[in-house]
Design a protein around this motif. Structure first.
Motif: not given
Length: 208
Positions: A78, A82, A86, A178, A182
């Motif tokens: 996870r 991210s 980014r 994100e 999610n």
């Protein structure tokens, strides 16, 4: 001096393409931006097309280098997702001239097979980085679907950013992506369907 001047010309090409919003620039335009003569630019790259190809190669190399470093620093699938997000919206990649250059290369890919090939490499790398880590969290079919969606969202936010009347900042773009991940991770995880009748613990230690 050759590596320094070649890099200066590539950086200048990126800025000039960004300023023009297209590849309809001349070797003289690029050389002037780099502070060298057009003859020297031709000496190092031979033609404008070769300089433009080296410019897109440079963009891809930098993106790959940043991604590799970010993935190494992340400890869980996870967290690596991210990291990919980014890096995609890193300040250098999200600079106005860089975005304009990417869009110009996408337009060029409609007629240039070599340019199209480089953009396919970018798309495959992005999808592969997303998919590899999603498969550690989800069944393969769900991972593939979400990887495609996340990659499309990243590319779409780049296009939105190019519309100067409706810019979306770096942090906002990261947050939107994100949130998308999610939401889909919550609904697509095995536990959300009651698989094996047990709760599923994510790599971040949270129960889902």
């Amino acid at each position: 001096m050759e590596p320094v001047r070649r890099k200066a010309l590539v950086d200048a090409a990126l800025r000039v393409i960004g300023d023009h919003g297209s590849l309809a620039v001349t070797m003289s335009d690029i050389a002037r931006q780099a502070g060298v003569s057009p003859a020297l630019a031709h000496h190092y790259f031979g033609s404008k097309d070769q300089l433009l190809i080296e410019t897109i190669r440079s963009l891809l190399r930098q993106l790959r280098s940043d991604t590799v470093a970010a993935l190494k620093a992340a400890r869980t699938p996870r967290a690596r997702l991210s990291a990919v997000i980014r890096v995609s919206f890193h300040a250098d990649q999200f600079a106005p001239e860089t975005i304009a250059a990417w869009l110009a290369f996408y337009a060029e890919a409609q007629r240039s097979e070599e340019t199209r090939r480089f953009l396919v490499i970018y798309a495959r790398r992005l999808r592969s980085n997303l998919l590899a880590n999603l498969k550690a969290l989800l069944p393969a079919d769900a991972a593939e679907r979400i990887a495609e969606g996340a990659a499309a969202m990243i590319d779409g936010l780049y296009i939105r950013q190019s519309l100067k009347s409706a810019p979306i900042g770096i942090e906002a773009s990261i947050a939107l992506t994100e949130d998308y991940l999610n939401a889909l991770l919550a609904t697509a995880s095995p536990s959300s369907r009651g698989e094996k009748g047990r709760p599923h613990r994510t790599t971040q230690g949270q129960m889902t």
